[in-house]
Design a protein around this motif. Structure first.
Motif, PDB file in Angstrom:
ATOM      1  N   GLU A 255       0.593  -1.047   0.027  1.00  0.00           N
ATOM      2  CA  GLU A 255       0.056  -0.146   0.056  1.00  0.00           C
ATOM      3  C   GLU A 255       0.778   1.403   0.167  1.00  0.00           C
ATOM      4  OE1 GLU A 255      -0.082  -2.336   2.507  1.00  0.00           O
ATOM      5  OE2 GLU A 255      -1.885  -3.410   2.434  1.00  0.00           O
ATOM      6  N   GLN A 256       1.979   1.147   0.528  1.00  0.00           N
ATOM      7  CA  GLN A 256       2.946   2.414   0.452  1.00  0.00           C
ATOM      8  C   GLN A 256       3.191   2.853  -0.998  1.00  0.00           C
ATOM      9  OE1 GLN A 256       4.069  -0.773   0.749  1.00  0.00           O
ATOM     10  NE2 GLN A 256       6.262  -0.932   0.697  1.00  0.00           N
ATOM     11  N   TYR A 257       3.113   2.095  -1.968  1.00  0.00           N
ATOM     12  CA  TYR A 257       3.216   2.206  -3.291  1.00  0.00           C
ATOM     13  C   TYR A 257       1.876   2.621  -4.182  1.00  0.00           C
ATOM     14  CZ  TYR A 257       7.924   0.874  -2.246  1.00  0.00           C
ATOM     15  OH  TYR A 257       9.121   0.695  -1.492  1.00  0.00           O
ATOM     16  N   CYS A 258       0.672   2.742  -3.344  1.00  0.00           N
ATOM     17  CA  CYS A 258      -0.652   2.812  -3.856  1.00  0.00           C
ATOM     18  C   CYS A 258      -0.655   3.898  -4.945  1.00  0.00           C
ATOM     19  CB  CYS A 258      -1.348   3.481  -2.671  1.00  0.00           C
ATOM     20  SG  CYS A 258      -3.337   3.801  -3.431  1.00  0.00           S
ATOM     21  N   ASP A 259      -0.891   3.546  -6.215  1.00  0.00           N
ATOM     22  CA  ASP A 259      -1.154   4.449  -7.198  1.00  0.00           C
ATOM     23  C   ASP A 259      -1.916   5.663  -6.960  1.00  0.00           C
ATOM     24  OD1 ASP A 259       0.334   2.528  -8.352  1.00  0.00           O
ATOM     25  OD2 ASP A 259      -1.352   1.821  -9.851  1.00  0.00           O
ATOM     26  N   ASN A 260      -2.741   5.553  -6.341  1.00  0.00           N
ATOM     27  CA  ASN A 260      -3.421   6.838  -5.782  1.00  0.00           C
ATOM     28  C   ASN A 260      -3.321   7.576  -4.500  1.00  0.00           C
ATOM     29  OD1 ASN A 260      -5.491   6.445  -8.137  1.00  0.00           O
ATOM     30  ND2 ASN A 260      -5.899   4.345  -7.105  1.00  0.00           N
TER      31      ASN A 260
END
Ligand code: NAP
Ligand code: ZN
Length: 349
Positions: free
Chosen positions: A105-110
């Motif tokens: 989730e730390q690289y979540c696109d949004n």
């Protein structure tokens, strides 16, 4: 709404001072945690002082949160009142992009929502752990399996622990690998402990010769004083990877040339000023790589907490009352802490 005492900075140049905020009333999927301890990360200082030019004020930092569950929503399945719980750097993410699907989730696109300073791509402010209580959706709350008496020393695992564990795992630290850890601060001392527990051969690089003995006690097999060019050159071409935790701009070439062919240096330190660009020949002649890594996903954070509980790994801390925080920041800037300040929130009356 739940009225909560906290400490906040009102501007980039003001000191942290008492502040009152409101947490939402827990919804069906929420967990309310009474915060007992909160670690002090260098990112808190970068944020409070506006060094990354993205700070929302008032700023209530703190993303190394541990405490006790005091209320759960009707749909919460995995926590009950009285449980110990932790909250790290994130409290939400979009939940449906490629990265969220894969549990990173730390690289979540949004853009994930930071525990403080709001969604990374802009939005309403969020307030962190320099406060008495927090309400977080269950899927972003972590279980703590360490003994309760260790709780304050577990707090720094929620950021310093996962930020070092994640790249060490991703790049395969373990038996037969030689790993360098640069900087013996909050992140660095966790990096040394975790890399050692993973079975790697660990070399600590520090600018402070006074930290040599500590480095060895914490798990480094060797310690190199990085300001001594002779000691540095003895390590040329030796490392599979180097985890660089330094919080200030510095010469990366000094470390890149210590990597083996195909070795990688991972930057996790996030200084206010950019590093000078490294010389290209240090990279191309040995196909070396320069990479970065951001905290870790929720699943991996739980894995790290469980790994640390199994290996009896906690942080070396200095406990402080809330009103000591401004002095603590000055001392952190001088690397004058062994090795993480942790706030005792019972001092916030
Ligand atoms: P810290 O406790 O202040 O430690 C930083 C260490 O860097 C110091 O103890 C010192 O170690 C070394 N250092 C400081 N100034 C230096 C200089 N001018 N030249 C060389 N070395 C220097 O900070 P921290 O909490 O570990 O955080 C470190 C950095 O990581 C910060 O920039 C923070 O924002 C960032 N961070 C990134 C992530 C991520 O997800 N990537 C997560 C958390 C934090 P020695 O005395 O041993 O040399
Ligand atoms: Zn942090």
């Amino acid at each position: 709404m739940i009225k909560t005492k906290a400490y906040a900075a009102q501007t980039a140049t003001s000191e942290l001072a008492p502040f009152e905020l409101h947490r939402r009333t827990p919804g069906a999927e929420d967990v309310q945690i009474e915060i007992l301890y909160c670690g002090v990360c260098h990112s808190d200082l970068h944020t409070v002082r506006g060094e990354w030019h993205n700070t929302l004020y008032p700023s209530v930092p703190g993303h190394e949160i541990v405490g006790r569950v005091v209320c759960v929503g009707a749909k919460v399945r995995n926590f009950k009142v009285g449980d110990l719980a932790g909250v790290g750097c994130m409290v939400d993410s979009c939940g449906h992009c490629h990265s969220c699907d894969e549990g990173v989730e730390q690289y979540c696109d949004n853009g994930f929502t930071g525990t403080y300073n709001g969604p990374v791509f802009g939005g309403e402010n969020t307030y962190g752990g320099y406060s008495q209580t927090i309400v977080v959706k269950e899927s972003f709350v972590l279980h703590i399996k360490h003994a309760e008496k260790q709780l304050a020393r577990v707090a720094p695992l929620l950021c310093a622990g996962i930020t070092t564990y994640s790249p060490l795992r991703h790049w395969g630290a373990g038996p037969g690998k030689t790993v360098g850890i640069v900087g013996l601060g909050g992140l660095g001392h966790m990096g040394v402990k975790i890399a050692h527990a993973m079975g790697a051969h660990v070399v600590l690089f520090t600018t402070s010769s006074a930290k040599i003995e500590d480095g060895k006690r914490l798990g480094a097999d060797e310690v190199c004083v990085s300001t001594d060019p002779e000691q540095m050159s003895a390590y040329a071409n030796r490392f599979d990877f180097i985890l660089n935790t330094v919080a200030a701009s510095h010469n990366l070439d000094a470390y890149l040339q210590l990597l083996k062919r195909d070795g990688t240096m991972i930057l996790v330190g996030a200084p206010a000023e950019p590093h000078p660009s490294p010389g290209v020949f240090n990279l191309i002649f040995k196909r070396r790589q320069l990479a970065g890594s951001l905290i870790g996903g929720i699943r991996e954070t739980q894995e790290m907490l469980d790994f640390c509980a199994r290996h009896d790994i906690v942080s070396d801390i200095e406990m402080i009352p809330m009103d000591y925080i401004n002095t603590a920041y000055e001392r952190m800037l001088r690397s004058d802490v062994k090795y993480r300040f942790v706030i005792d929130l019972s001092s916030l009356k």
